[in-house]
Design an enzyme around this catalytic site. Structure first.
Site, short mmCIF file in Angstrom:
data_model
loop_
_atom_site.label_atom_id
_atom_site.label_comp_id
_atom_site.label_asym_id
_atom_site.label_seq_id
_atom_site.Cartn_x
_atom_site.Cartn_y
_atom_site.Cartn_z
N SER A 196 0.80 -1.22 0.00
CA SER A 196 0.00 0.00 0.00
C SER A 196 0.83 1.27 0.00
O SER A 196 0.35 2.33 -0.41
CB SER A 196 -0.93 0.01 1.22
N ASP B 117 -2.95 8.02 8.28
CA ASP B 117 -3.71 7.15 9.16
C ASP B 117 -2.74 6.43 10.09
O ASP B 117 -1.68 6.98 10.41
CB ASP B 117 -4.58 6.17 8.36
N HIS C 268 0.13 4.86 7.18
CA HIS C 268 0.44 5.37 5.84
C HIS C 268 0.79 6.85 5.86
O HIS C 268 0.15 7.63 6.57
CB HIS C 268 -0.74 5.14 4.89
#
Length: 629
Positions: free
Chosen positions: A37, A297, A300
């Protein structure tokens, strides 16, 4: 909700990437990304209706996701936007070369290269395990890697988050699996592979301040230890990014990186998703602005973190584009020194058995246009040269000269500043008999690169890394010509041939300070071998005044692209070699001068010298005086 700083930052980032794609060097054919991610360009659909796909970072005020680091870096390298698209998206955009998928473990990253790439909903999410799309991996079925592309690899965090790493042995195995992805790319033909070191998971909002913080920090370090060890054994140019050190620097000195001071950058985030939203700059804070925070978050980065990482990678890739110009600076000093000798050789010879002394001062301008693997640069310099000659007989005179040449070169997008002091000395001889003439010189010198300041963008500010080095230079030059008119004529025109050999060595050095961006560079050597042909002419305007000019065309035989081996000073054992400046195979040089006899035996002269190849222009002016005694 007000978020104008984010909008301005995102627009500026994309505009900058697009503009620099055209202006900056672009040595890679494409950019191909593998990972999780942290690098996912939007494989999963955006459930809010966005057309770009979901990325694991903050949105702007229009609801669009900010770019991730490989998208920013690829834009700066001139990679086509379509190449940076997700590889396995659900028809949102045409498939591109970003194979990173949110939720991937190190095993899935390896599979996306050698076996099958699956767009699979990760654990902990509704529908976990469902495969939305799959396609053969990048190298599956015997496919080969593009050797001219830049490969970008990140991963490891999901091995921890999904409970696959619970011991030092597990951490080492995960690090080795990520290195195996780099190994697979190399075996498939990849040459340039940029690899993230895993960020310190203990220093994220998800784990900061919890009992897991210290154990995860230790396991993250063991992961990186195994990764770095394995990367060092791969026969490719493995370019490591020391992300843990970079992020620790950002936390220790946030204002330098444009981040908020006086805020908990590790324990808070922007979105409030599985973490504590920052009360000031969080999405519902008093002044919401993700560019002031490191995390969007729980794990990330925000656009600010992504930009830092992209800038960090670019600073490493762009370093050889500038550093391979250091030998060219020395060659420029040699050229200026040899030009000064040739100018002096146009002064009328003294009587047999007499000496002639000279002193000259001059200035030079140096201009490098950008190449595919070299930065543009502008230089300024000045020099002081003195020497003398003794006439042995009617046919020969010999002499010595020495000079100090000081140069300053500004290179690259952020005007890196490189300074060189050259101390050069020459022994020379001249011959003339009937209409034949010849001259030759042997030159040698010491190079003092006393202030090397490499400057690059890092977030909203620039950063400079400094060092110094030494070097040596030597050269041999010679010409053989024939005068078409007798000595008694008021004009002279002489075709000639020339041969030149020069070698420059720049000693390796480490930049000072030990920061994440500091680098060390190995020795560089640049040899020049040239043959040329030209015309030398002069006209006697009045009894004591002569104008002379010269033009020549030379062919360079040593025109291979230059490279430099380097390493991060925080990872000294992991070196890699990248390419830079390419010397041109042909150049033209010309000069124009005036010599005037002030009184018997005293001559004043002025000169203009010019040389030009495809990307290099060097100009110089000088003023000198000679005295016969």
């Amino acid at each position: 909700m007000r978020k104008p700083p984010l909008l301005r930052f995102t627009v500026a980032t994309l505009a900058l990437a697009c503009s620099q794609a055209f202006a900056a060097p672009s040595p890679y054919s494409s950019m191909i990304v593998f990972g999780d991610s942290l690098a996912d360009a939007g494989q999963f659909p955006d459930l809010t209706g966005g057309t770009a796909g979901m990325r694991f970072t903050n949105r702007d005020e229009n609801g669009n996701f900010a770019p991730v680091s490989p998208m920013i870096l690829g834009g700066r390298l001139g990679v086509s936007p379509d190449d940076l698209n997700p590889s396995t998206s659900l028809g949102i955009r045409p498939d591109g070369n970003n194979w990173a998928v949110g939720g991937y473990t190190t095993q899935q990253i390896l599979d996306s290269i050698t076996q099958t790439s699956q767009l699979v909903i990760p654990p902990g999410t509704i529908g976990a395990g469902a495969v939305l799309r799959e396609r053969p991996g990048y190298l599956a079925n015997g496919l080969r890697a593009d050797p001219n592309a830049l490969y970008y690899l990140t991963g490891g965090g999901n091995d921890f988050l999904q409970g696959l790493v619970n011991s030092p042995a597990d951490a080492a195995a995960a690090g080795s699996r990520l290195a195996a992805s780099a190994q697979a790319l190399q075996q498939g033909g990849a040459r340039y592979i940029m690899v993230w070191l895993l960020p310190d998971l203990g220093q994220t909002p998800n784990f900061s301040g919890t009992p897991q913080q210290n154990p995860l920090s230790q396991l993250s370090a063991l992961f990186n230890q195994a990764l770095v060890s394995q990367l060092g054994q791969i026969d490719a140019q493995i370019i490591p990014l020391n992300i843990p050190v970079l992020l620790s620097e950002a936390v220790a000195n946030p204002t330098q990186f444009g981040l908020a001071s006086g805020q908990n950058l590790i324990g808070t985030c922007y979105s409030g998703d599985s973490c504590v939203a920052n009360p000031v700059y969080g999405i519902n804070g008093s002044n919401p602005d993700p560019t002031k925070l490191l995390f969007d978050d729980s794990v990330h980065p925000t656009i600010a973190g992504q930009q830092l990482i992209a800038d960090y990678g670019y600073s490493i890739l762009s370093a050889p584009w500038e550093l391979t110009l250091l030998p060219e600076m020395a060659h420029a000093s040699l050229h200026a020194h040899q030009d000064e000798l040739r100018n002096q050789w146009q002064t009328p010879w003294q009587a047999v058995g007499q000496w002639q002394a000279f002193v000259a001062t001059g200035a030079q301008d140096l201009d490098f246009d950008s190449q595919r693997s070299a930065a543009d640069a502008d230089g300024r310099g000045y020099n002081l040269t003195l020497g003398g000659s003794y006439r042995l007989n009617d046919a020969w005179r010999v002499g010595l000269s020495g000079g100090v040449y000081r140069q300053k070169l500004e290179a690259g997008e952020q005007d890196s500043d490189y300074k060189l002091d050259s101390y050069l000395a020459s022994a020379f001889a001249q011959f003339r008999h009937d209409r034949w003439w010849a001259d030759a010189a042997l030159s040698a010198g010491h190079l003092d690169y006393r202030d090397l300041k490499r400057t690059f963008a890092l977030g909203v500010n620039d950063r400079s890394e400094k060092g110094d080095s030494n070097g040596e230079a030597w050269a041999v030059t010679g010409r053989l010509g024939y005068n078409l008119a007798p000595d008694s004529s008021t004009w002279q025109l002489a075709p000639f041939i020339s041969a030149d050999y020069a070698r420059v060595k720049v000693d390796g050095y480490d930049e000072k300070g030990g920061r994440s961006t500091a680098m060390g560079f190995d020795d560089q050597e640049r040899t020049s071998r040239r043959l040329g042909a030209g015309l030398l002419g002069s006209v006697q305007l009045m009894p004591g005044t002569r104008v002379f000019a010269e033009v020549a065309r030379e062919h360079e035989f040593e025109d291979d692209q230059q490279d430099v081996t380097m390493h991060l000073t925080t990872l000294p054992a992991n070196d890699f070699t990248l390419t830079g400046y390419t010397p041109n195979s042909n150049l033209t040089r010309a000069s124009l001068g005036l010599s005037h006899e002030l009184v018997a035996g005293v001559h004043l002269r002025g000169n203009y010298n010019w040389r030009k190849s495809d990307e290099l222009t060097q100009q110089g002016v000088s003023l000198g005086i000679t005295l016969d005694f």
